[in-house]
Design an enzyme around this catalytic site. Structure first.
Site, short mmCIF file in Angstrom:
data_model
loop_
_atom_site.label_atom_id
_atom_site.label_comp_id
_atom_site.label_asym_id
_atom_site.label_seq_id
_atom_site.Cartn_x
_atom_site.Cartn_y
_atom_site.Cartn_z
N ASP A 178 0.89 -1.15 0.00
CA ASP A 178 0.00 0.00 0.00
C ASP A 178 0.93 1.20 0.00
OD1 ASP A 178 -1.52 2.28 0.95
OD2 ASP A 178 -3.11 0.87 1.47
N HIS A 179 1.07 1.89 -1.14
CA HIS A 179 2.15 2.87 -1.25
C HIS A 179 2.00 4.03 -0.28
CE1 HIS A 179 -0.63 4.94 -4.10
NE2 HIS A 179 -0.03 6.03 -3.67
N HIS A 241 -6.00 2.67 1.40
CA HIS A 241 -5.15 3.80 1.79
C HIS A 241 -5.67 4.53 3.02
CE1 HIS A 241 -3.13 3.03 -1.87
NE2 HIS A 241 -3.91 3.72 -2.67
#
Length: 507
Positions: A178-179, A241
């Site tokens: 999950d950046h 996110h």
């Protein structure tokens, strides 16, 4: 670091060009790659090693945050090779195995292999199974699987995917990217509290009024219409996110926490989320869709006028929600989360609003005071701001907010993918999503998905270039709160007491 073969599925795709190759290159510049390191790119097109290397070099020129001298760049891309691979063709995996084993034999390297799946999630299970069946993942060294979200489309599909991956990889070998968890400010959240006793002492419902987590985007669906119209803001941003940001902010960590300890505390946060009932979702959730408007002086079409979007689409491009945690530190503190497309500005921000002390005799000055705020700017600019009330020397007896700001040099900050790929190479799972977090997040979101599907709450419209539908403001107003930093003062307008900080934060 141990030698490793980095096997990249989807090596000709957009994510590889824009993020993965630049991240590896910057790690190489910083000497954060193993001395014996190679990348084997995989794709359906037939390419020579030389053509593939030229493509990688071009992506570095376009997208790397830093450039190096030509000699260093050539040394880096010399580690790249290419194999053609059709995802469901077993012979291609055997050819890949032969190439990897030959290199390991020639250079006397341990068989450590990292498989990065930069492909659609519908291919994850097939690739994992073929890695296992071909023997690619059965060597004596370590193996790791890196996958990108989405991890499922709903709770059941997420469980099905996890079951498939678990046939070939253990949970300790799966790194779910999950950046947002790779962003430097997000990784600092828990450390800031651990190393600042005053801040840590304030991190409780006794002092905090509410928390706001915002991720606004100015872009529309771009080239992703086929994907986005089936997922919407709730699946594309909220379930992953936004809930990850909530977990990172709300965890209570002791000093010297291990990666397992961090994951356990994150799991406790999402377990503490007060569940929603399908029939009552409308009391806590607002969904929206953008209509035509103007962004940065340019006209923007409505969502249903975008290419490849049906005129009758009821897909959500905006979601705002009020969440509660049934946990000792956070009980009765509302968390407000919102995210959407085609909004006024691009920003990801966390605002912690502190309570005002109770007074037996309120004064006239209380109406002029602004709440004390702690603001974490995550993107596009990273920084921390603290708003405190103090005496105004120019207007004796009155109060004005002052700001204590810290803003990092964005040029020196590593990109999210640099942090995450480096951690995966080291086997550090701290900032990756554990399956328990993924499952619990889908579990909490499931009633929202059902309510959307059954049209149990209205789809509100908002003009492109705004901050979302008015109903999202009403969601907070019902509890006496409001979204921070949405309204900029007009040019040449005389600012009232307390506007200084809002102006600063938005400009």
């Amino acid at each position: 670091m141990e030698p490793v073969t980095f096997v990249l599925f989807g090596a000709t795709g957009d994510l590889a060009k824009r993020k993965i190759y630049p991240a590896l290159f910057n790690l190489f510049i910083d000497k954060k790659l193993p001395p014996s390191f190679s990348v084997i790119g995989l794709g359906r097109r037939e390419l020579s090693d030389e053509t593939f290397q030229a493509n990688v070099a071009q992506s570095l020129t376009q997208f790397s945050r830093r450039q190096a001298d030509e000699a260093a760049k050539q040394e880096f891309i010399s580690a790249f090779g290419y194999n053609i691979l059709n995802i469901d063709r077993k012979d291609d995996y055997l050819k890949l195995l032969d190439r990897i084993e030959q290199r390991e034999k020639d250079q006397l390297l341990p068989p450590n292999r990292m498989f990065y799946l930069s492909v659609g999630p519908e291919f994850f299970a097939t690739i994992a199974a073929n890695i296992e069946e071909s023997g690619l993942g059965s060597a004596k060294g370590w193996k790791r699987l890196v996958i990108e979200k989405p991890f499922g489309h709903d709770l059941q599909s997420a469980r099905d995917l996890n079951e498939s991956l678990s046939q070939a990889f253990t949970e300790q070998e799966i790194f779910r990217i999950d950046h947002y968890l790779g962003k430097p400010m997000v990784q600092k959240l828990s450390v800031l509290r651990q190393n600042n006793p005053v801040l840590d002492a304030l991190w409780t419902s006794r002092y905090i009024s509410n928390v706001q987590i915002t991720a606004n985007e100015t872009v529309g669906v771009e080239e992703r219409a086929g994907y986005y119209d089936h997922v919407g803001a709730v699946r594309d941003m909220f379930q992953n996110h936004m809930l990850q940001l909530l977990m990172m902010l709300a965890i209570q960590l002791p000093k010297n926490s291990t990666p397992e300890g961090v994951r356990e505390q994150k799991k406790r946060v999402v377990e503490a989320l007060v569940p929603l009932k399908k029939q009552e979702v409308g009391l806590s959730v607002v969904r929206g869709q953008y209509t035509e408007g103007t962004i940065q002086g340019k006209p923007v079409v409505s969502y249903t006028s975008e290419p490849n979007i049906a005129p009758t689409s009821m897909n959500d491009t905006f979601i705002a929600a009020k969440l509660q945690l049934d946990a000792a530190f956070w009980r009765e503190v509302p968390f407000y989360i919102r995210t959407g497309k085609r909004l006024k500005e691009k920003t990801t921000r966390i605002v912690v609003e502190f309570k005002e002390p109770l007074k037996q005799q309120p004064s006239a000055q209380d109406d002029l005071k602004q709440p004390n705020l702690l603001v974490f700017e995550i993107s596009p600019n990273e920084g921390i701001s603290l708003q405190l009330n103090t005496r105004d020397p120019q207007h004796k007896g009155e109060l004005k907010p002052i700001q204590i700001d810290f803003h990092a040099n964005s040029q020196e900050q590593p990109e999210a993918y640099e942090n995450l790929i480096f951690d995966a190479l080291q086997g550090d799972p701290t900032f990756f999503a554990h399956w328990d977090e993924v499952e619990l997040s889908w579990q909490w979101v499931e009633p929202i998905l059902q309510a959307f599907q059954e049209n149990l709450l209205p789809l509100h419209h908002y003009p492109a270039g705004s901050y979302g539908p008015a109903e999202s403001d009403e969601l907070l107003a019902s509890s006496g709160h409001h979204w921070w930093f949405d309204v900029k003062p007009e040019p040449n307008k005389e600012k009232t007491k307390g506007e200084d900080y809002a102006y600063h934060a938005n400009n």
